[in-house]
Design an enzyme around this catalytic site. Structure first.
Site, PDB file in Angstrom:
ATOM      1  N   ASP A 163      -0.938 -10.902  13.907  1.00 28.13           N
ATOM      2  CA  ASP A 163      -0.619  -9.691  12.806  1.00 28.13           C
ATOM      3  C   ASP A 163      -0.753  -8.414  13.513  1.00 28.13           C
ATOM      4  O   ASP A 163      -1.706  -8.093  14.225  1.00 28.13           O
ATOM      5  CB  ASP A 163      -1.531 -10.227  11.829  1.00 28.13           C
ATOM      6  CG  ASP A 163      -0.739 -11.159  11.023  1.00 28.13           C
ATOM      7  OD1 ASP A 163      -1.634 -11.893   9.907  1.00 28.13           O
ATOM      8  OD2 ASP A 163       0.232 -11.342  11.101  1.00 28.13           O
TER       9      ASP A 163
ATOM     10  N   PRO B  55      -6.468   1.235  -8.714  1.00 25.35           N
ATOM     11  CA  PRO B  55      -6.241   2.397  -7.695  1.00 25.35           C
ATOM     12  C   PRO B  55      -7.624   2.990  -7.267  1.00 25.35           C
ATOM     13  O   PRO B  55      -7.846   3.417  -6.428  1.00 25.35           O
ATOM     14  CB  PRO B  55      -5.476   3.387  -8.558  1.00 25.35           C
ATOM     15  CG  PRO B  55      -5.668   3.227  -9.898  1.00 25.35           C
ATOM     16  CD  PRO B  55      -5.702   1.634  -9.974  1.00 25.35           C
TER      17      PRO B  55
ATOM     18  N   ARG C 219      -1.219 -16.662   3.324  1.00 28.29           N
ATOM     19  CA  ARG C 219      -0.640 -16.899   4.474  1.00 28.29           C
ATOM     20  C   ARG C 219      -1.430 -17.142   5.733  1.00 28.29           C
ATOM     21  O   ARG C 219      -1.217 -17.668   6.913  1.00 28.29           O
ATOM     22  CB  ARG C 219       0.195 -15.716   4.738  1.00 28.29           C
ATOM     23  CG  ARG C 219      -0.390 -14.430   5.198  1.00 28.29           C
ATOM     24  CD  ARG C 219       0.618 -13.252   5.570  1.00 28.29           C
ATOM     25  NE  ARG C 219       1.165 -13.645   6.760  1.00 28.29           N
ATOM     26  CZ  ARG C 219       0.700 -13.048   8.110  1.00 28.29           C
ATOM     27  NH1 ARG C 219      -0.281 -12.744   8.168  1.00 28.29           N
ATOM     28  NH2 ARG C 219       1.628 -13.241   9.033  1.00 28.29           N
TER      29      ARG C 219
ATOM     30  N   GLU D 119      -5.065   2.333 -19.169  1.00 31.81           N
ATOM     31  CA  GLU D 119      -6.032   3.057 -18.405  1.00 31.81           C
ATOM     32  C   GLU D 119      -7.055   2.038 -17.599  1.00 31.81           C
ATOM     33  O   GLU D 119      -8.025   2.730 -17.218  1.00 31.81           O
ATOM     34  CB  GLU D 119      -6.756   4.226 -19.329  1.00 31.81           C
ATOM     35  CG  GLU D 119      -5.726   4.958 -19.740  1.00 31.81           C
ATOM     36  CD  GLU D 119      -4.868   5.590 -18.560  1.00 31.81           C
ATOM     37  OE1 GLU D 119      -3.695   5.546 -18.826  1.00 31.81           O
ATOM     38  OE2 GLU D 119      -5.526   6.296 -17.676  1.00 31.81           O
TER      39      GLU D 119
HETATM   40  C1  LIG Z   1      -2.932  -0.882 -12.541  1.00 30.91           C
HETATM   41  O1  LIG Z   1      -3.405  -1.167 -11.145  1.00 30.91           O
HETATM   42  C2  LIG Z   1      -2.911  -0.124 -10.281  1.00 30.91           C
HETATM   43  O2  LIG Z   1      -2.364   0.851 -10.563  1.00 30.91           O
HETATM   44  C3  LIG Z   1      -3.373  -0.437  -8.943  1.00 30.91           C
HETATM   45  C4  LIG Z   1      -3.927  -1.644  -8.297  1.00 30.91           C
HETATM   46  C5  LIG Z   1      -4.188  -1.927  -7.323  1.00 30.91           C
HETATM   47  N1  LIG Z   1      -3.999  -0.855  -6.173  1.00 30.91           N
HETATM   48  C6  LIG Z   1      -3.294   0.223  -6.466  1.00 30.91           C
HETATM   49  N2  LIG Z   1      -3.197   1.258  -5.567  1.00 30.91           N
HETATM   50  C7  LIG Z   1      -3.099   0.478  -7.657  1.00 30.91           C
END
Ligand SMILES: COC(=O)c1ccnc(N)c1
Length: 245
Positions: free
Chosen positions: A175, A91, A160, A118
């Site tokens: 797209d 994230p 794709r 984590e």
């Molecule tokens: C553990 O990975 C995630 O929570 C993750 C990975 C890629 N993009 C996200 N928004 C979350």
């Protein structure tokens, strides 16, 4: 394209072998190898994580295990050959976009490291970056439990785009985002459904009018849902008719 995925849940990647991607694998357009991270543990508990330095909730994935896994999976890169790109879904990563999907589609090899808990000890990423390009990538502003779902999304978006994977290559050319805009609404038979008729212009056979109508709907939808995309368009991207909308 060769794709390697390292994960503690190999079964999560089973959908890669279904449908369109499965056919691309069978056709030899892509090869996918999924590796269980626990292969590189050496303790009876096959521990892949430990408590975070500095305290705090959750666990962090151990560098030793990941280091051995990536050394083994990436292997010795023959001299003169480009190393694979390592993609670490997180994230905290750079937002994944259609433009990045096109960049990745040009690579001959991608390796995905699926973090859980984590995340992965930062030294794994720092060490890997000394011998291959590493991208930490996010698929949106939300948190998942692991990177596997993000790998499924990224691999599908990339695969794709590879020649021969989509039945009709024009699909990828039209797209959403390909022209910087969101795609507008689409319709198929019947002409009227639950009292709702297909827009007349789409049945007119007037290809110029149809293209204009579709462009207008795409501009409207983009302005309503993603004004940031509209603002990012180069000035030359909008013609006089667009501006009249
Ligand atoms: C553990 O990975 C995630 O929570 C993750 C990975 C890629 N993009 C996200 N928004 C979350």
């Amino acid at each position: 394209m060769r794709i390697d995925v390292v994960t503690i849940f190999p079964g999560y990647l089973a959908p890669l072998r279904e449908a369109l991607l499965g056919r691309a694998i069978d056709a030899g357009l892509i090869s996918v190898a999924v590796h269980d991270l626990r292969t590189w543990t050496h303790d009876v508990h096959q521990a892949v994580d430990d408590a975070p330095y500095g305290g705090g909730p959750g666990m962090v994935m151990r560098p030793q295990v990941w280091g051995e896994a990536l050394d083994a999976v990436v292997g010795d890169v023959p001299s003169g050959e480009a190393p694979p790109r390592l993609i670490v879904p997180t994230p905290a990563g750079r937002p994944f976009t259609q433009a990045m999907a096109h960049e990745y589609a040009a690579e001959s090899r991608l390796v995905f490291a699926c973090g859980r808990y984590e995340g992965i000890d930062q030294r794994v990423i720092d060490d890997a970056a000394t011998w291959m390009p590493v991208d930490e990538v996010s698929i949106g502003d939300y948190v998942l439990v692991g990177g596997e779902v993000a790998v499924l999304a990224i691999v599908e978006a990339v695969a794709r785009l590879l020649p021969g994977v989509l039945g009709n290559p024009a699909s990828a050319e039209q797209d959403s985002f390909s022209d910087g805009l969101l795609e507008g609404p689409a319709y198929t038979r019947p002409e009227t459904w639950r009292g709702r008729a297909v827009p007349d212009v789409l049945r007119s056979g007037n290809h110029g009018a149809i293209a204009r109508w579709r462009r207008d709907r795409a501009l409207e939808r983009t302005a309503a849902r993603r004004p940031d995309l509209l603002a990012a368009l180069p000035p030359t991207a909008l013609d006089r008719a667009d501006r009249a909308l």
